[in-house]
Design a protein around this motif. Structure first.
Motif, PDB file in Angstrom:
ATOM      1  N   GLY A 107       0.793  -1.219   0.000  1.00 22.33           N
ATOM      2  CA  GLY A 107       0.000   0.000   0.000  1.00 22.33           C
ATOM      3  C   GLY A 107       0.826   1.270   0.000  1.00 22.33           C
ATOM      4  O   GLY A 107       0.330   2.349   0.338  1.00 22.33           O
ATOM      5  N   GLU A 108       2.082   1.176  -0.418  1.00 20.49           N
ATOM      6  CA  GLU A 108       2.973   2.338  -0.443  1.00 20.49           C
ATOM      7  C   GLU A 108       3.032   2.916  -1.859  1.00 20.49           C
ATOM      8  O   GLU A 108       2.555   2.306  -2.812  1.00 20.49           O
ATOM      9  N   PRO A 109       3.645   4.123  -2.000  1.00 18.47           N
ATOM     10  CA  PRO A 109       3.776   4.712  -3.344  1.00 18.47           C
ATOM     11  C   PRO A 109       4.616   3.829  -4.260  1.00 18.47           C
ATOM     12  O   PRO A 109       5.519   3.114  -3.813  1.00 18.47           O
ATOM     13  N   GLY A 110       4.305   3.878  -5.560  1.00 19.06           N
ATOM     14  CA  GLY A 110       5.069   3.110  -6.526  1.00 19.06           C
ATOM     15  C   GLY A 110       6.432   3.732  -6.769  1.00 19.06           C
ATOM     16  O   GLY A 110       6.648   4.926  -6.536  1.00 19.06           O
ATOM     17  N   GLU A 111       7.374   2.901  -7.222  1.00 22.95           N
ATOM     18  CA  GLU A 111       8.727   3.374  -7.513  1.00 22.95           C
ATOM     19  C   GLU A 111       9.076   3.056  -8.960  1.00 22.95           C
ATOM     20  O   GLU A 111       8.826   1.947  -9.444  1.00 22.95           O
ATOM     21  N   LEU A 112       9.653   4.032  -9.630  1.00 22.45           N
ATOM     22  CA  LEU A 112      10.104   3.823 -11.005  1.00 22.45           C
ATOM     23  C   LEU A 112      11.380   3.000 -11.019  1.00 22.45           C
ATOM     24  O   LEU A 112      12.236   3.124 -10.132  1.00 22.45           O
ATOM     25  N   TYR A 113      11.510   2.175 -12.035  1.00 20.69           N
ATOM     26  CA  TYR A 113      12.760   1.470 -12.277  1.00 20.69           C
ATOM     27  C   TYR A 113      13.006   1.429 -13.774  1.00 20.69           C
ATOM     28  O   TYR A 113      12.112   1.721 -14.584  1.00 20.69           O
ATOM     29  N   ASP A 114      14.234   1.077 -14.154  1.00 19.89           N
ATOM     30  CA  ASP A 114      14.564   0.985 -15.579  1.00 19.89           C
ATOM     31  C   ASP A 114      15.390  -0.267 -15.815  1.00 19.89           C
ATOM     32  O   ASP A 114      15.387  -1.184 -14.987  1.00 19.89           O
ATOM     33  N   ALA A 115      16.130  -0.296 -16.917  1.00 20.46           N
ATOM     34  CA  ALA A 115      16.845  -1.517 -17.282  1.00 20.46           C
ATOM     35  C   ALA A 115      17.927  -1.887 -16.280  1.00 20.46           C
ATOM     36  O   ALA A 115      18.207  -3.075 -16.084  1.00 20.46           O
ATOM     37  N   GLY A 116      18.529  -0.899 -15.623  1.00 21.49           N
ATOM     38  CA  GLY A 116      19.652  -1.207 -14.740  1.00 21.49           C
ATOM     39  C   GLY A 116      19.500  -0.765 -13.310  1.00 21.49           C
ATOM     40  O   GLY A 116      20.380  -1.057 -12.490  1.00 21.49           O
ATOM     41  N   ASN A 117      18.408  -0.062 -12.972  1.00 21.57           N
ATOM     42  CA  ASN A 117      18.271   0.477 -11.621  1.00 21.57           C
ATOM     43  C   ASN A 117      16.881   0.191 -11.075  1.00 21.57           C
ATOM     44  O   ASN A 117      15.879   0.342 -11.790  1.00 21.57           O
ATOM     45  N   ASP A 118      16.835  -0.197  -9.802  1.00 21.51           N
ATOM     46  CA  ASP A 118      15.544  -0.422  -9.151  1.00 21.51           C
ATOM     47  C   ASP A 118      14.874   0.888  -8.759  1.00 21.51           C
ATOM     48  O   ASP A 118      13.682   0.895  -8.436  1.00 21.51           O
ATOM     49  N   ARG A 119      15.626   1.981  -8.785  1.00 27.81           N
ATOM     50  CA  ARG A 119      15.074   3.305  -8.517  1.00 27.81           C
ATOM     51  C   ARG A 119      15.540   4.256  -9.616  1.00 27.81           C
ATOM     52  O   ARG A 119      16.682   4.709  -9.602  1.00 27.81           O
ATOM     53  N   ALA A 120      14.672   4.522 -10.544  1.00 27.28           N
ATOM     54  CA  ALA A 120      15.003   5.423 -11.653  1.00 27.28           C
ATOM     55  C   ALA A 120      14.669   6.857 -11.268  1.00 27.28           C
ATOM     56  O   ALA A 120      13.768   7.111 -10.456  1.00 27.28           O
ATOM     57  N   ASP A 121      15.383   7.790 -11.867  1.00 29.78           N
ATOM     58  CA  ASP A 121      15.200   9.217 -11.583  1.00 29.78           C
ATOM     59  C   ASP A 121      14.100   9.769 -12.481  1.00 29.78           C
ATOM     60  O   ASP A 121      14.295   9.918 -13.695  1.00 29.78           O
ATOM     61  N   SER A 122      12.954  10.078 -11.882  1.00 31.04           N
ATOM     62  CA  SER A 122      11.820  10.603 -12.645  1.00 31.04           C
ATOM     63  C   SER A 122      12.162  11.948 -13.281  1.00 31.04           C
ATOM     64  O   SER A 122      11.818  12.197 -14.441  1.00 31.04           O
ATOM     65  N   GLY A 167      15.728  -3.448 -33.068  1.00 31.15           N
ATOM     66  CA  GLY A 167      17.075  -3.149 -33.540  1.00 31.15           C
ATOM     67  C   GLY A 167      17.624  -1.831 -33.034  1.00 31.15           C
ATOM     68  O   GLY A 167      18.378  -1.165 -33.753  1.00 31.15           O
ATOM     69  N   THR A 168      17.289  -1.456 -31.808  1.00 32.97           N
ATOM     70  CA  THR A 168      17.790  -0.202 -31.257  1.00 32.97           C
ATOM     71  C   THR A 168      17.699  -0.231 -29.741  1.00 32.97           C
ATOM     72  O   THR A 168      16.897  -0.989 -29.170  1.00 32.97           O
ATOM     73  N   ARG A 169      18.518   0.588 -29.091  1.00 31.83           N
ATOM     74  CA  ARG A 169      18.411   0.756 -27.650  1.00 31.83           C
ATOM     75  C   ARG A 169      17.179   1.599 -27.342  1.00 31.83           C
ATOM     76  O   ARG A 169      16.812   2.496 -28.104  1.00 31.83           O
ATOM     77  N   LEU A 170      16.541   1.322 -26.211  1.00 30.29           N
ATOM     78  CA  LEU A 170      15.323   2.023 -25.811  1.00 30.29           C
ATOM     79  C   LEU A 170      15.527   2.689 -24.459  1.00 30.29           C
ATOM     80  O   LEU A 170      16.234   2.158 -23.591  1.00 30.29           O
ATOM     81  N   ASP A 171      14.908   3.844 -24.295  1.00 32.27           N
ATOM     82  CA  ASP A 171      14.966   4.592 -23.037  1.00 32.27           C
ATOM     83  C   ASP A 171      13.586   4.498 -22.395  1.00 32.27           C
ATOM     84  O   ASP A 171      12.614   5.073 -22.905  1.00 32.27           O
ATOM     85  N   TRP A 172      13.473   3.785 -21.273  1.00 31.20           N
ATOM     86  CA  TRP A 172      12.166   3.541 -20.667  1.00 31.20           C
ATOM     87  C   TRP A 172      12.266   3.514 -19.148  1.00 31.20           C
ATOM     88  O   TRP A 172      13.345   3.307 -18.574  1.00 31.20           O
ATOM     89  N   VAL A 173      11.124   3.719 -18.510  1.00 32.63           N
ATOM     90  CA  VAL A 173      10.978   3.521 -17.068  1.00 32.63           C
ATOM     91  C   VAL A 173       9.663   2.773 -16.852  1.00 32.63           C
ATOM     92  O   VAL A 173       8.774   2.792 -17.712  1.00 32.63           O
ATOM     93  N   ALA A 174       9.538   2.130 -15.698  1.00 31.23           N
ATOM     94  CA  ALA A 174       8.338   1.345 -15.413  1.00 31.23           C
ATOM     95  C   ALA A 174       8.034   1.390 -13.925  1.00 31.23           C
ATOM     96  O   ALA A 174       8.901   1.701 -13.099  1.00 31.23           O
TER      97      ALA A 174
END
Length: 655
Positions: A107-122, A167-174
């Motif tokens: 029940g806590e706030p969600g946290e962004l992550y990306d390909a290499g980090n469990d905490r991504a910088d929004s 066929g390309t690198r992607l920049d994403w957060v989730a």
């Protein structure tokens, strides 16, 4: 889809032109002879554009592959969002949304992550998105996601596979969400490829390829579905009050609304038994009828009716969940769904729950404990950039949004009709010399909102090209707004009802007491609570010398609301002066207010804006347009109808 206005010249032959008639006759004869020879007329192109962009080959291959036996299902929703040049407010708002409170298992706030980090910088992701033309947003929901302890490895494998396919690198957060019965992940993908060019993904890949890749990965993670799992899931669909896979198979096998039970496709005994059971369920729902043994007549509206039943079931579950969280108990017959399509509909109630009816488009809902004694579910659409979500325990009024031009539009149309489709504030003042600056400004703000939708155009001299068909354009704009926000929302009180009877200020209760058309209050539920609060408020007003009883009727002091508001503002201003050392200055009609907008204040009388100057400050009615200028210089002229604000205008010499 944009409208394309291509100019072209039509050249017609003279009436009775024999040369044109001969050419037409000759062309007809050629077609007739070609038909005799077996040639067919040119067919329309099958080109759809679905394979334009990266991933087209993989998408086409995965489309034809189909679903393999034992493969688990994954629901994927996709949306492409256009980003205005340099405006990342929508990106920032969406990232705030996916990180909101109460979405994790704890029940806590969600946290962004990306390909290499469990905490991504929004903030960093938002800044990188500033030059993007568009953005991809996905919701990935594995059917068996509840069996996965951590969705992050699955999502990272999925996005890595997507990089290989495109066929390309992607920049994403989730961010992973567990606040519903089905765990799911929100993925935000930038519209740039690894080389900084616009990322174009083939439609076939978005529609089919991405889902196929997700299904392959989740099946590899959990193993293929067992026969027991398949049978259990199918059996759950037999009695479901929604559109299911069984219904889709029934419609596929039906011919002209008739179905022979012996013609059901598929040979698996479990599926055959489930489909017969589903037909019996549909018969009880009145959606199918066995006209004779083994011969079924299927309702022509089977799919839309079942989808509406499913939506209603989801709404009832949502209302149960929200009421349980708020500690409110209601009988089953006390539930209602607010229908904005019914013109003139009005609903007043206390917010007991709010959330997202559609997470992908961020369309919101509210659950109101109404003054009529019933609990109402209402979709209110998506919020604007400066709007705030409904606050629990606040008191709201909902009204149906009628798709029709406003009075303000008729004024604009009348002025534009006299000047070749052109409107300006100067022309408005010539048309109505008595119009105040705030009144004229409201017309300009209306046109500015329509300009952002591409419906009218602002000219270089500040005037507006609205066209001679302006009312038709205004109607188109209102229909667009109605689709986005089906209900108009007005906050009647930001404070809880329990805090209003003894509150200093002009409260919602006071406005109800002096109003000429009071709401009908139920004798139970929130209606009874409001009636009790009104009785307590009357007694308080008598004690304050602002009301008296005369022959069994209440008599209220003249200008009671203004007096109550002035008392609350005076006390609030005194508190601010004691804390900041600045003097409070009142504002009256005709004054020009110029200063730094610091913040908004939520009082019993409503919301007010704190405008700070070098040695003093002013408290004025708050408007949403001020929020985009927090900490900046604003200038406003106090008029009879309100304050006309100018944002970001700098001080000139001598000011």
């Amino acid at each position: 889809m944009r409208e394309i206005d291509d100019e072209f010249d039509v050249r017609l032959g003279r009436i009775g032109n024999r040369r044109a008639r001969k050419a037409t006759s000759y062309l007809r004869r050629i077609r007739q002879e070609a038909a005799k020879a077996g040639a067919s007329a040119p067919r329309r192109s099958s080109f759809t554009g679905g394979r334009i962009g990266r991933g087209h080959a993989q998408g086409a291959a995965l489309v034809g592959r189909g679903r393999s036996p034992g493969q688990r299902r994954v629901v994927i929703k996709a949306r492409i969002v256009r980003i205005k040049a340099g405006d990342v407010s929508a990106v920032r708002a969406h990232l705030r949304y996916v990180q909101r409170d109460g979405v994790t298992r704890a029940g806590e706030p969600g946290e962004l992550y990306d390909a290499g980090n469990d905490r991504a910088d929004s903030k960093s992701f938002t800044e990188r998105s500033a030059g993007d033309r568009h953005q991809f947003r996905f919701i990935v929901a594995p059917e068996d996601g509840a069996e996965i302890a951590d969705l992050k490895p699955f999502v990272r494998d999925l996005m890595h596979q997507m990089e290989q396919d495109l066929g390309t690198r992607l920049d994403w957060v989730a961010a992973d969400h567990f606040n519903t019965g089905h765990p799911h992940t929100h993925i935000v993908l930038r519209g740039k490829d690894g080389e900084g060019n616009d990322l174009i993904i083939a439609r076939d890949y978005i529609a089919h390829g991405f889902r196929s890749r997700a299904a392959e990965l989740i099946t590899r993670e959990l193993g293929p579905e067992t026969e027991i799992e398949v049978a259990r899931k199918v059996q759950q669909e037999v009695a479901a009050e929604r559109f299911t896979r069984l219904d889709r198979a029934i419609l596929r096998d039906a011919r002209d609304g008739l179905l022979e039970s012996g013609a059901l496709s598929g040979r698996e005994p479990a599926w055959q038994t489930a489909r017969i059971g589903r037909l019996r369920t549909l018969e009880r729902m009145g959606l199918a009828e066995e006209s004779e043994p083994g011969r079924w007549r299927i309702d022509a509206e089977l799919e839309p009716k079942l989808r509406r039943m499913g939506e209603r079931g989801d709404i009832i579950k949502t209302m149960h969940r929200e009421l349980a969280a708020a500690g409110v108990s209601k009988a089953a017959g006390d539930y209602a769904i607010f229908d904005p399509e019914r013109g003139g509909n009005r609903l007043v109630g206390r917010v007991v729950g709010e959330g997202f009816a559609d997470e992908l488009t961020e369309r919101r809902y509210v659950v109101l404990d109404g003054v009529d004694g019933r609990t109402h579910y209402a979709e209110i659409g998506a919020l604007g950039a400066n709007d705030e979500p409904p606050v629990r325990n606040a008191i709201l009024e909902l009204r149906s949004r009628a798709a029709q031009p406003r009075t303000i539009d008729r004024t604009i149309a009348e002025i534009a009709a006299r000047h070749g489709g052109i409107y300006s504030d100067r022309l408005h003042r010539e048309f109505d010399p008595q119009a105040s600056g705030e009144f004229v400004g409201s017309h300009v703000r209306r046109l500015e909102a329509m300009r952002r939708e591409g419906i009218v155009t602002r000219l270089a001299d500040g005037s507006w090209s609205v066209g001679r068909d302006y009312l038709d354009r205004a109607l188109r704009y209102e229909k667009l707004q109605q689709s986005r926000n089906p209900a108009r929302v007005a906050v009647l009180s930001w404070q809880r009802l329990e805090d209003l009877p003894q509150a200093l200020g002009a409260t919602w209760l006071d406005r109800k007491l002096v109003g000429k058309a009071p709401d009908e209050l139920a004798s139970s539920g929130f209606g009874a609570d409001v009636e009790a609060a009104l009785r307590a408020r009357r007694q308080w007003l008598i004690e304050q010398g602002l009301a008296r009883e005369d022959g069994g009727r209440m008599r209220f002091a003249r200008n009671m609301l203004e007096t109550l508001e002035a008392r609350e503002l005076a006390r609030t201003a005194a508190d601010i002066s004691a804390r900041t050392g600045l003097a409070h200055v009142g504002a009256k009609a005709g004054d020009t207010i110029s200063g730094i907008y610091r913040r908004s204040l939520t009082l019993n009388s409503g919301r007010f804006a704190l405008i700070e100057r070098s040695h003093d400050f002013v408290l004025v009615p708050w408007r949403p347009v001020l929020e985009r200028a927090r900490g900046q210089l604003v200038t406003g002229i106090v008029g009879g109808e309100g304050i006309s604000w100018s944002i970001g205008i700098k001080r000139g010499i001598g000011r």
